[in-house]
Design a protein around this motif. Structure first.
Motif, PDB file in Angstrom:
ATOM      1  N   ALA A 229     -21.889 -11.892  16.352  1.00 12.08           N
ATOM      2  CA  ALA A 229     -22.980 -12.791  15.988  1.00 12.08           C
ATOM      3  C   ALA A 229     -22.487 -13.905  15.081  1.00 12.08           C
ATOM      4  CB  ALA A 229     -24.097 -12.000  15.309  1.00 12.08           C
ATOM      5  N   CYS A 230     -23.356 -14.912  14.896  1.00  9.54           N
ATOM      6  CA  CYS A 230     -22.999 -16.070  14.087  1.00  9.54           C
ATOM      7  C   CYS A 230     -22.580 -15.645  12.687  1.00  9.54           C
ATOM      8  CB  CYS A 230     -24.199 -17.003  14.001  1.00  9.54           C
ATOM      9  SG  CYS A 230     -23.896 -18.485  13.049  1.00  9.54           S
ATOM     10  N   GLY A 231     -21.396 -16.141  12.248  1.00 13.39           N
ATOM     11  CA  GLY A 231     -20.913 -15.842  10.910  1.00 13.39           C
ATOM     12  C   GLY A 231     -20.124 -14.563  10.795  1.00 13.39           C
ATOM     13  N   GLN A 232     -20.049 -13.772  11.885  1.00  7.61           N
ATOM     14  CA  GLN A 232     -19.359 -12.488  11.811  1.00  7.61           C
ATOM     15  C   GLN A 232     -17.928 -12.532  12.313  1.00  7.61           C
ATOM     16  OE1 GLN A 232     -22.118  -9.830  13.961  1.00  7.61           O
ATOM     17  NE2 GLN A 232     -22.584  -8.859  12.010  1.00  7.61           N
ATOM     18  N   LEU A 233     -17.522 -13.603  12.987  1.00  8.47           N
ATOM     19  CA  LEU A 233     -16.184 -13.646  13.568  1.00  8.47           C
ATOM     20  C   LEU A 233     -15.133 -13.679  12.474  1.00  8.47           C
ATOM     21  CD1 LEU A 233     -16.620 -16.132  16.541  1.00  8.47           C
ATOM     22  CD2 LEU A 233     -17.065 -13.684  16.450  1.00  8.47           C
ATOM     23  N   ALA A 234     -14.199 -12.756  12.565  1.00  2.00           N
ATOM     24  CA  ALA A 234     -13.158 -12.684  11.539  1.00  2.00           C
ATOM     25  C   ALA A 234     -11.762 -12.611  12.126  1.00  2.00           C
ATOM     26  CB  ALA A 234     -13.402 -11.470  10.637  1.00  2.00           C
ATOM     27  N   GLY A 235     -11.656 -12.197  13.405  1.00  2.00           N
ATOM     28  CA  GLY A 235     -10.336 -12.115  14.010  1.00  2.00           C
ATOM     29  C   GLY A 235      -9.387 -11.245  13.200  1.00  2.00           C
ATOM     30  N   GLN A 236      -8.110 -11.576  13.282  1.00  2.00           N
ATOM     31  CA  GLN A 236      -7.081 -10.903  12.484  1.00  2.00           C
ATOM     32  C   GLN A 236      -6.162 -12.001  11.952  1.00  2.00           C
ATOM     33  OE1 GLN A 236      -5.256  -8.081  15.165  1.00  2.00           O
ATOM     34  NE2 GLN A 236      -7.118  -6.872  15.372  1.00  2.00           N
ATOM     35  N   ILE A 237      -6.369 -12.371  10.698  1.00  2.00           N
ATOM     36  CA  ILE A 237      -5.724 -13.558  10.158  1.00  2.00           C
ATOM     37  C   ILE A 237      -4.623 -13.201   9.169  1.00  2.00           C
ATOM     38  CG2 ILE A 237      -6.098 -15.741   8.943  1.00  2.00           C
ATOM     39  CD1 ILE A 237      -7.478 -15.449  11.693  1.00  2.00           C
ATOM     40  N   LYS A 238      -3.441 -13.751   9.408  1.00  2.00           N
ATOM     41  CA  LYS A 238      -2.387 -13.684   8.412  1.00  2.00           C
ATOM     42  C   LYS A 238      -2.573 -14.895   7.508  1.00  2.00           C
ATOM     43  CE  LYS A 238       2.609 -13.269   7.786  1.00  2.00           C
ATOM     44  NZ  LYS A 238       3.939 -13.229   8.440  1.00  2.00           N
ATOM     45  N   ASP A 239      -3.188 -14.672   6.372  1.00  2.00           N
ATOM     46  CA  ASP A 239      -3.665 -15.749   5.511  1.00  2.00           C
ATOM     47  C   ASP A 239      -2.521 -16.474   4.810  1.00  2.00           C
ATOM     48  OD1 ASP A 239      -5.283 -17.367   3.949  1.00  2.00           O
ATOM     49  OD2 ASP A 239      -5.644 -15.815   2.443  1.00  2.00           O
ATOM     50  N   ARG A 240      -2.472 -17.796   4.974  1.00  2.00           N
ATOM     51  CA  ARG A 240      -1.501 -18.611   4.251  1.00  2.00           C
ATOM     52  C   ARG A 240      -2.088 -19.193   2.969  1.00  2.00           C
ATOM     53  NH1 ARG A 240       0.115 -23.022   5.892  1.00  2.00           N
ATOM     54  NH2 ARG A 240      -1.174 -23.494   7.680  1.00  2.00           N
ATOM     55  N   THR A 241      -3.397 -19.028   2.777  1.00  2.00           N
ATOM     56  CA  THR A 241      -4.042 -19.598   1.598  1.00  2.00           C
ATOM     57  C   THR A 241      -4.046 -18.642   0.418  1.00  2.00           C
ATOM     58  OG1 THR A 241      -6.233 -18.791   2.237  1.00  2.00           O
ATOM     59  CG2 THR A 241      -5.575 -20.941   3.072  1.00  2.00           C
ATOM     60  N   ARG A 242      -3.626 -17.387   0.658  1.00  2.00           N
ATOM     61  CA  ARG A 242      -3.587 -16.355  -0.381  1.00  2.00           C
ATOM     62  C   ARG A 242      -4.957 -16.181  -1.042  1.00  2.00           C
ATOM     63  NH1 ARG A 242       2.295 -17.718  -3.242  1.00  2.00           N
ATOM     64  NH2 ARG A 242       3.516 -17.521  -1.328  1.00  2.00           N
ATOM     65  N   ARG A 243      -5.971 -16.238  -0.201  1.00  2.00           N
ATOM     66  CA  ARG A 243      -7.332 -16.038  -0.667  1.00  2.00           C
ATOM     67  C   ARG A 243      -7.596 -14.539  -0.708  1.00  2.00           C
ATOM     68  NH1 ARG A 243     -10.907 -18.970   3.153  1.00  2.00           N
ATOM     69  NH2 ARG A 243      -9.834 -20.755   2.288  1.00  2.00           N
TER      70      ARG A 243
ATOM     71  N   LYS B 237     -13.870 -15.914   4.620  1.00  2.00           N
ATOM     72  CA  LYS B 237     -13.345 -14.898   3.709  1.00  2.00           C
ATOM     73  C   LYS B 237     -11.926 -14.473   4.090  1.00  2.00           C
ATOM     74  CE  LYS B 237     -17.117 -14.136   1.179  1.00  2.00           C
ATOM     75  NZ  LYS B 237     -17.171 -14.494  -0.255  1.00  2.00           N
ATOM     76  N   GLN B 238     -11.536 -14.711   5.352  1.00  2.00           N
ATOM     77  CA  GLN B 238     -10.238 -14.240   5.835  1.00  2.00           C
ATOM     78  C   GLN B 238      -9.094 -15.173   5.466  1.00  2.00           C
ATOM     79  OE1 GLN B 238     -10.280 -11.128   7.287  1.00  2.00           O
ATOM     80  NE2 GLN B 238     -12.432 -11.327   6.708  1.00  2.00           N
ATOM     81  N   GLY B 239      -9.441 -16.372   4.956  1.00  2.00           N
ATOM     82  CA  GLY B 239      -8.395 -17.346   4.660  1.00  2.00           C
ATOM     83  C   GLY B 239      -8.047 -18.171   5.885  1.00  2.00           C
ATOM     84  N   PHE B 240      -6.889 -18.818   5.846  1.00  2.00           N
ATOM     85  CA  PHE B 240      -6.493 -19.737   6.914  1.00  2.00           C
ATOM     86  C   PHE B 240      -5.029 -19.528   7.254  1.00  2.00           C
ATOM     87  CE2 PHE B 240      -4.582 -23.869   8.070  1.00  2.00           C
ATOM     88  CZ  PHE B 240      -5.305 -24.137   9.219  1.00  2.00           C
ATOM     89  N   ASN B 241      -4.744 -19.551   8.567  1.00  2.00           N
ATOM     90  CA  ASN B 241      -3.355 -19.448   9.006  1.00  2.00           C
ATOM     91  C   ASN B 241      -2.845 -20.753   9.603  1.00  2.00           C
ATOM     92  OD1 ASN B 241      -1.283 -18.563  11.424  1.00  2.00           O
ATOM     93  ND2 ASN B 241      -0.967 -17.414   9.528  1.00  2.00           N
ATOM     94  N   ARG B 242      -3.510 -21.232  10.678  1.00  2.00           N
ATOM     95  CA  ARG B 242      -3.055 -22.480  11.299  1.00  2.00           C
ATOM     96  C   ARG B 242      -4.105 -23.002  12.268  1.00  2.00           C
ATOM     97  NH1 ARG B 242      -1.522 -21.943  16.626  1.00  2.00           N
ATOM     98  NH2 ARG B 242      -0.944 -19.860  17.371  1.00  2.00           N
ATOM     99  N   ASN B 243      -3.903 -24.260  12.681  1.00  2.00           N
ATOM    100  CA  ASN B 243      -4.703 -24.854  13.744  1.00  2.00           C
ATOM    101  C   ASN B 243      -4.301 -24.259  15.087  1.00  2.00           C
ATOM    102  OD1 ASN B 243      -6.163 -26.689  12.129  1.00  2.00           O
ATOM    103  ND2 ASN B 243      -4.510 -28.199  12.229  1.00  2.00           N
ATOM    104  N   LEU B 244      -5.255 -24.106  15.983  1.00  2.00           N
ATOM    105  CA  LEU B 244      -4.934 -23.726  17.352  1.00  2.00           C
ATOM    106  C   LEU B 244      -4.476 -24.968  18.115  1.00  2.00           C
ATOM    107  CD1 LEU B 244      -7.800 -21.241  18.327  1.00  2.00           C
ATOM    108  CD2 LEU B 244      -5.603 -20.783  17.206  1.00  2.00           C
ATOM    109  N   THR B 245      -3.614 -24.769  19.100  1.00  2.00           N
ATOM    110  CA  THR B 245      -3.137 -25.863  19.935  1.00  2.00           C
ATOM    111  C   THR B 245      -4.172 -26.191  21.007  1.00  2.00           C
ATOM    112  OG1 THR B 245      -2.064 -24.464  21.589  1.00  2.00           O
ATOM    113  CG2 THR B 245      -0.777 -25.009  19.600  1.00  2.00           C
ATOM    114  N   VAL B 246      -3.953 -27.292  21.714  1.00  2.00           N
ATOM    115  CA  VAL B 246      -4.843 -27.663  22.816  1.00  2.00           C
ATOM    116  C   VAL B 246      -4.920 -26.521  23.824  1.00  2.00           C
ATOM    117  CG1 VAL B 246      -5.221 -29.273  24.720  1.00  2.00           C
ATOM    118  CG2 VAL B 246      -4.324 -30.118  22.540  1.00  2.00           C
ATOM    119  N   GLY B 247      -3.750 -25.978  24.182  1.00  2.00           N
ATOM    120  CA  GLY B 247      -3.711 -24.902  25.174  1.00  2.00           C
ATOM    121  C   GLY B 247      -4.422 -23.648  24.719  1.00  2.00           C
ATOM    122  N   GLU B 248      -4.366 -23.349  23.423  1.00  2.00           N
ATOM    123  CA  GLU B 248      -5.043 -22.167  22.904  1.00  2.00           C
ATOM    124  C   GLU B 248      -6.556 -22.358  22.853  1.00  2.00           C
ATOM    125  OE1 GLU B 248      -1.442 -20.494  20.032  1.00  2.00           O
ATOM    126  OE2 GLU B 248      -2.868 -21.979  19.269  1.00  2.00           O
TER     127      GLU B 248
END
Length: 385
Positions: free
Chosen positions: A349-363, A127-138
């Protein structure tokens, strides 16, 4: 001034190449890579001067050309059941990792993307949309940070006497679709398995996917670990709605990929994950359809009670219905477990992770589907009348 290389981005082959670029003797680059991996991931050092078995001249060269850039923590939360969640700063967004302590293991749930582009309708991350892939280090940085923080809680610094780390199992089930970021996920997985880094067995590392068929085949070729498939529906008609990537890779193709994967997998089964949604996928006819699906692949079923979040549009299946669903599957000879909900009081819990996303998908709006309540019609969306 050239940008410093973050060594957390480099697995063992990449580290060896980096030492070669620094002018290290060809005969020494593999040894230097192994030494550095141990310091970074077993001892979790933050300063090159601590790498005492590496020559000072080499340490000085590292200090001039590289850095150890750990993730920054925004929030550290612990649930009433001991589950711990970290919110990590990844620049324009923030991502979650969750540690689940149990008597015989410590499991870390790791994120692979800031947000998710797949838009599964019942998932808070989606529901939060998408910003970017995480790097190997992240990605590997979440494991490094968790081990370091947990050892600090235990009063252990550096390597434990027997080399054991607090995190014994890793599941790539956090934010994002891991196989949509396979170019960064695969090197991170290799570090998790590397005896000079975390030394986890392939059976103790699990990648969860919504069903990206070509990438499942690539995972089997490059770094076959345990595989979990987010199934959530027993028919294409319903799965098209709940897990939209099914429109690209329908069940027939997905199940064929699962059977191919088993030739390389460390376990002799695939785990199918199935979130229980009230009146949507939890009826007797869904169980019967799911039995037909599960019998096509050596598999185990993991039923997941839905963890509500604001504006999800779904409800949690009653406990009695989940138990009845499990009994029907078990009676058909399918090993079926019900996942214990952990950390729901801190949204871990499973399905609850939302973080803080600056959405690039404009969802901008949550998507819902028209469903019939359990007490009424239980037709699958898309079924013919």
């Amino acid at each position: 001034m050239a940008e410093l290389q973050n060594l957390l981005e480099l697995n063992q082959p990449a580290l060896a190449q980096f030492f070669a670029q620094l002018g290290e003797k060809p005969a020494s680059v593999k040894m230097r890579a192994k030494q550095t991996l141990k310091w970074l991931h077993q001892s979790q050092v933050t300063d090159f001067s601590a790498m005492t078995d590496i020559a000072k001249a080499t340490r000085d060269l590292l200090a001039a050309n590289a850095e150890i850039r750990d993730l920054s923590v925004i929030r550290d939360s612990t649930a009433s059941d001991g589950t711990r969640k970290w919110l990590f700063d990844v620049g324009t967004s923030a991502v979650d990792a969750v540690f689940i302590p149990e008597d015989d293991r410590g499991t870390l749930c790791i994120s692979s993307q800031a947000g998710c582009a797949l838009d599964c309708s019942f998932c808070s991350t989606g529901k939060q949309g998408f910003n970017r892939n995480l790097t190997v280090g992240e990605i590997i940085g979440q494991l490094r940070y968790a081990n370091k923080a947990l050892k600090a809680d235990l009063g252990i610094e550096g390597r434990t006497p027997d080399g054991v780390q607090p995190v014994t199992n890793v599941v790539m089930m956090g934010m994002g679709e891991p196989l949509a970021n396979y170019l960064n996920v695969f090197p991170a997985l290799e570090m998790m398995l590397d005896d000079n880094a975390y030394g986890l067995s392939r059976r103790r590392v699990t990648v969860s996917t919504s069903g990206m068929v070509p990438q499942i085949d690539e995972l089997a070729r490059v770094v076959p670990v345990a595989l979990a498939v987010s199934l959530h529906a027993p028919t294409d008609a319903l799965r098209d709605v709940l897990v939209p990537i099914n429109k690209r890779y329908p069940l027939k193709e997905l199940l064929a990929a699962c059977n191919r994967y088993l030739e390389f997998a460390p376990r002799d089964f695939i785990t199918f994950e199935y979130v229980m949604l009230d009146g949507v996928n939890d009826q007797p006819e869904h169980a019967e359809a799911l039995i037909k699906v599960a019998k096509q692949v050596p598999s185990k079923l993991n039923l997941i009670p839905f963890n509500p979040f604001p504006n999800s549009g779904y409800g949690k299946s009653p406990r009695e219905r989940i138990l009845a669903f499990q009994r029907r599957l078990s009676d058909a000879g399918i090993v079926t477990t019900i996942r214990k909900t952990r950390g729901d009081d801190i949204d871990a819990a499973c399905g609850q992770l939302a973080g803080q996303i600056k959405d690039r998908t404009r969802r901008t709006a949550a998507k819902t589907i028209n469903i019939h309540p359990a007490s009424g019609s239980s037709k699958f969306p898309g079924d013919q009348q």
